[in-house]
Write an enzyme that holds these catalytic residues in place. Structure first.
Site, PDB file in Angstrom:
ATOM      1  N   THR A  48     -12.704  50.228  19.482  1.00  0.00           N
ATOM      2  CA  THR A  48     -11.796  49.224  19.121  1.00  0.00           C
ATOM      3  C   THR A  48     -11.214  48.569  20.420  1.00  0.00           C
ATOM      4  OG1 THR A  48      -9.839  49.209  18.129  1.00  0.00           O
ATOM      5  CG2 THR A  48      -9.943  51.166  19.319  1.00  0.00           C
ATOM      6  N   GLU A  49     -11.058  47.131  20.260  1.00  0.00           N
ATOM      7  CA  GLU A  49     -10.731  46.279  21.601  1.00  0.00           C
ATOM      8  C   GLU A  49      -9.643  46.829  22.443  1.00  0.00           C
ATOM      9  OE1 GLU A  49     -11.381  45.526  18.067  1.00  0.00           O
ATOM     10  OE2 GLU A  49     -11.296  43.567  18.034  1.00  0.00           O
ATOM     11  N   ASN A  50      -8.779  47.339  21.766  1.00  0.00           N
ATOM     12  CA  ASN A  50      -7.736  47.673  22.563  1.00  0.00           C
ATOM     13  C   ASN A  50      -7.820  48.944  23.613  1.00  0.00           C
ATOM     14  OD1 ASN A  50      -7.604  49.393  20.270  1.00  0.00           O
ATOM     15  ND2 ASN A  50      -5.563  50.241  20.647  1.00  0.00           N
ATOM     16  N   SER A  90     -13.110  47.203  27.991  1.00  0.00           N
ATOM     17  CA  SER A  90     -13.234  47.226  26.727  1.00  0.00           C
ATOM     18  C   SER A  90     -14.159  45.834  26.629  1.00  0.00           C
ATOM     19  CB  SER A  90     -11.906  47.120  25.844  1.00  0.00           C
ATOM     20  OG  SER A  90     -12.232  46.921  24.668  1.00  0.00           O
TER      21      SER A  90
END
Lengths: 223, 240
Positions: A48-50, A90
């Protein structure tokens, strides 16, 4: 046209193409459902990008830790092997080609592989998030979507009319009616609902569907 | 050397009108709510700082944190990737009224621009946004047969961040996904101010566990029980 797959069934179908051990990013909302349908014996690692890799399912209500969320800002959980990292790492994972699959939603997909999924036009407050990075990073970029808009208009088109997320980036589309690959600027029909004819499918598709190999039956369980 | 400050008011005292301020956090995770609210309190008392450019992934949610800064009229421009949220009214109303500017940046580009700012790299090329509206006006160059957009570094006058542990030298650890942009922002601001859940003595953080080395940090202020934006919003909170 009488029948179509539910969103959960589209997500189920997309999940069947994810290999064991694949690193996978699922877009916010509907694509997140893909994680629920991993075939038995296979385990993908979700990004997940975060800044979380290898996270677990949503916690039960009341057990949320709001420092532990996904890109959709929904609570997630830890599981053995979870890793945290900052945003530059990320997106190094994303742009650097280290993800095997990204699955996104779409407003429109063109036969060229162009994707529009971030802006419905100038009246909207524009918001892009990580979509423009994801479409250029993952080894395989797939879209899951209803075959047509709520008004019945084709979402698979010759050229997108909405602002683009990426040019020539999508390689496979899982819709409520069919599985379609994009190869050399053409839609190649791979699977469709058994009750459907190619003509009926073509009627709700905004660009020519090509058939190069026998078209498989798109059969999904009730999920 | 001791980078501890005595009060939140002291932590935000130097930020001038028109400053560019990076604020850590992704949604509520990592949002330095107490520092932001101290800044709002200063604005309400003194009328400063105003005309701020704020850099964050989002543009606030509800009526606390960045949303409350926007609601008070302190923010002239947002640089962000996703100015939508569960309750985006504060930003949406000012945006639609033409009272706040928006520079929309793809999320990975935003992160890398901040990283570049901290690393002394004035520009870089990325495939993100090639051929889209967000690449308009930006130089494009072809490398090994593929097009890339040139993006510029992002730097700030101040960074306001939230961390878990911070020692007197400014070494930081973070808690879970609350890390997000903060290590990048710490490096890209002229002055980096961090609220930490616990201020510790040098040596208490295992050097193997330091995420942001103290060199990037100018000041820390202990906030022992920090508010969580998501919980404030669920409780219907509003600042002030």
């Amino acid at each position: 046209m009488t029948d179509k797959l539910t969103n959960a069934q589209i997500a189920w179908r997309a999940a069947q193409d994810i290999a064991d051990g694949a690193y996978v990013n699922l877009g916010i909302g509907f694509p997140e459902m893909v994680a629920r349908f991993q075939p038995p014996g296979r385990q993908a690692v979700f990004h997940t990008e975060n800044g979380v890799l290898g996270f677990g399912e949503a916690p039960t209500a009341g057990d949320e830790d709001w420092d532990l969320i996904n890109a959709g800002k929904k609570a997630i959980t830890l599981k053995p092997g979870t890793a945290f990292f900052h945003h530059a790492d990320s997106f190094a994972m994303v742009r650097g080609g280290h993800l095997d699959v990204a699955i996104l939603g779409a407003y429109e997909v063109a036969e060229t592989g162009d994707l529009a999924n971030w802006s419905t036009g100038p009246k909207d407050v524009p918001a892009v998030g990580g979509a423009m990075d994801l479409v250029h990073g993952a080894k395989r970029v797939a879209v899951i979507t209803d075959h047509v808009t709520r008004k019945g208009q084709p979402k698979l088109v010759e050229r997108c009319t909405l602002p683009l997320t990426g040019v020539g980036c999508v390689t496979r589309i899982y819709t409520s009616l069919a599985v379609i690959d994009i190869e050399a600027g053409r839609f190649i029909l791979r699977e469709m609902l058994p009750a459907l004819s190619i003509d009926a499918l073509q009627n709700v598709t905004g660009a020519k569907l090509h058939v190069t190999d026998p078209v498989g039956d798109l059969i999904c369980p009730e999920v | 050397m001791d980078k501890r400050l005595a009060s939140l008011a002291e932590a935000v005292a130097g930020i001038p009108d028109g400053a560019t301020v990076m604020i850590g956090g992704f949604g509520g995770s990592g949002a330095p709510i107490e520092l932001i609210h101290a800044l709002i309190d200063r604005f309400l008392e003194t009328g400063s700082p105003k005309g701020l450019t704020v850099i964050n992934n989002n543009a606030g949610n509800g009526r606390v944190g960045i949303a409350a800064m926007i609601e008070q009229g302190m923010v002239a421009k947002m640089i962000c990737s996703f100015p939508r949220s569960a309750d985006p009214r504060a930003f949406t109303e000012r945006y639609q009224a033409g009272e706040i500017a928006l520079e929309l940046v793809p999320q990975g580009t935003l992160a890398e621009r901040i990283r570049a700012g901290g690393a002394g790299i004035p520009a870089f090329f990325t495939p993100s946004s090639v051929g889209t509206d967000l690449a308009i006006g930006k130089p494009v160059q072809t490398f090994e047969g593929r097009d890339y957009v040139m993006e510029r570094w992002l730097k700030a006058d101040y960074a306001l961040l939230k961390a878990e542990l911070g020692d007197h030298l400014g070494n930081l650890t973070y808690r879970m996904a609350a890390r997000n942009f903060s290590p990048l922002m710490a490096s890209a601001a002229a002055r980096t101010v961090v609220q930490v859940r616990r201020a510790v003595e040098p040596g208490e953080i295992d050097p193997e566990h330091v995420i942001t080395p103290g060199l990037f940090v100018d000041a820390i202020i202990e906030v022992a029980n920090p508010a969580q934006e998501e919980e404030l919003n669920r409780a219907g909170a509003c600042h002030p």
